[in-house]
Design a protein around this motif. Structure first.
Motif, PDB file in Angstrom:
ATOM      1  N   CYS A 103       0.830  -1.202   0.000  1.00 50.09           N
ATOM      2  CA  CYS A 103       0.000   0.000   0.000  1.00 50.09           C
ATOM      3  C   CYS A 103       0.866   1.254   0.000  1.00 50.09           C
ATOM      4  O   CYS A 103       0.536   2.243  -0.657  1.00 50.09           O
ATOM      5  N   GLN A 104       1.968   1.215   0.727  1.00 51.16           N
ATOM      6  CA  GLN A 104       2.898   2.350   0.691  1.00 51.16           C
ATOM      7  C   GLN A 104       3.442   2.545  -0.711  1.00 51.16           C
ATOM      8  O   GLN A 104       3.521   3.668  -1.206  1.00 51.16           O
ATOM      9  N   VAL A 138      10.116  10.192   2.230  1.00 44.26           N
ATOM     10  CA  VAL A 138       9.217  10.324   3.382  1.00 44.26           C
ATOM     11  C   VAL A 138       7.984   9.442   3.210  1.00 44.26           C
ATOM     12  O   VAL A 138       7.527   8.810   4.158  1.00 44.26           O
ATOM     13  N   MET A 139       7.456   9.361   1.999  1.00 44.80           N
ATOM     14  CA  MET A 139       6.264   8.542   1.780  1.00 44.80           C
ATOM     15  C   MET A 139       6.535   7.053   1.933  1.00 44.80           C
ATOM     16  O   MET A 139       5.649   6.289   2.289  1.00 44.80           O
ATOM     17  N   MET A 140       7.763   6.632   1.676  1.00 46.67           N
ATOM     18  CA  MET A 140       8.066   5.205   1.727  1.00 46.67           C
ATOM     19  C   MET A 140       8.867   4.808   2.958  1.00 46.67           C
ATOM     20  O   MET A 140       9.222   3.640   3.108  1.00 46.67           O
ATOM     21  N   ALA A 192       0.943   6.338  -7.012  1.00 43.00           N
ATOM     22  CA  ALA A 192      -0.216   7.139  -7.407  1.00 43.00           C
ATOM     23  C   ALA A 192       0.052   8.635  -7.270  1.00 43.00           C
ATOM     24  O   ALA A 192      -0.448   9.436  -8.071  1.00 43.00           O
ATOM     25  N   LEU A 193       0.831   9.024  -6.279  1.00 42.13           N
ATOM     26  CA  LEU A 193       1.110  10.439  -6.055  1.00 42.13           C
ATOM     27  C   LEU A 193       2.367  10.930  -6.763  1.00 42.13           C
ATOM     28  O   LEU A 193       2.651  12.136  -6.751  1.00 42.13           O
ATOM     29  N   LEU A 194       3.106  10.045  -7.390  1.00 36.55           N
ATOM     30  CA  LEU A 194       4.341  10.435  -8.062  1.00 36.55           C
ATOM     31  C   LEU A 194       4.123  11.495  -9.155  1.00 36.55           C
ATOM     32  O   LEU A 194       4.913  12.443  -9.242  1.00 36.55           O
ATOM     33  N   PRO A 195       3.091  11.396  -9.992  1.00 39.97           N
ATOM     34  CA  PRO A 195       2.884  12.474 -10.971  1.00 39.97           C
ATOM     35  C   PRO A 195       2.664  13.845 -10.319  1.00 39.97           C
ATOM     36  O   PRO A 195       3.171  14.853 -10.807  1.00 39.97           O
TER      37      PRO A 195
END
Length: 139
Positions: free
Chosen positions: A88-89, A123-125, A95-98
């Motif tokens: 999920c991470q 930070v997201m991962m 999904a938020l990379l663009p």
């Protein structure tokens, strides 16, 4: 102020994202070293929802449905709870990379755009809690 080359920015961010994703998934599970109470609460919710229970109707928790739904869907698809959490991470970051790349390209000059993109992906991962132990936290 000159904008960075969007292709180079995207390639660097994608390679970095793929490297972090591979490192997260390669371990083969979620190994924790702290905040076990939060982990048990999290797992309990995921298992309840996977069996069909509904948050706030069948059991109470301060967490919302969307905080668990992606994990539950991956568990129902055959992933274990730890790998579902890790995937999920990875999927959320993908999904938020663009959006991250667009913000970096449109708002920052050359080197700060790259730094913004790489730090945001990190930070997201990240799952480390900042302690001295080599372990993860789901808190």
């Amino acid at each position: 102020m000159s904008r960075p080359n969007p292709i180079i920015l995207a390639l660097i961010a994608l390679i970095y994202f793929a490297l972090l994703a591979a490192l997260l998934v390669a371990k083969g599970g979620l190994y924790t070293a702290a905040h076990e109470g939060d982990l048990f609460h999290h797992a309990d919710i995921a298992f309840r929802m996977a069996r069909g229970a509904v948050i706030h109707a069948d059991f109470m928790t301060p967490l919302g449905v969307l905080s668990m739904l992606p994990i539950v869907k991956l568990m129902q698809a055959g992933f274990g709870p730890g790998m579902a959490f890790i995937w999920c991470q990875v999927l959320l970051t993908a999904a938020l990379l663009p959006t991250i790349l667009y913000a970096a390209w449109s708002r920052f000059p050359e080197w700060t755009a790259h730094a913004f993109a790489l730090v945001t992906v990190t930070v997201m991962m990240a799952l480390v809690h900042g302690g001295a132990n080599v372990g993860l936290s789901v808190s």
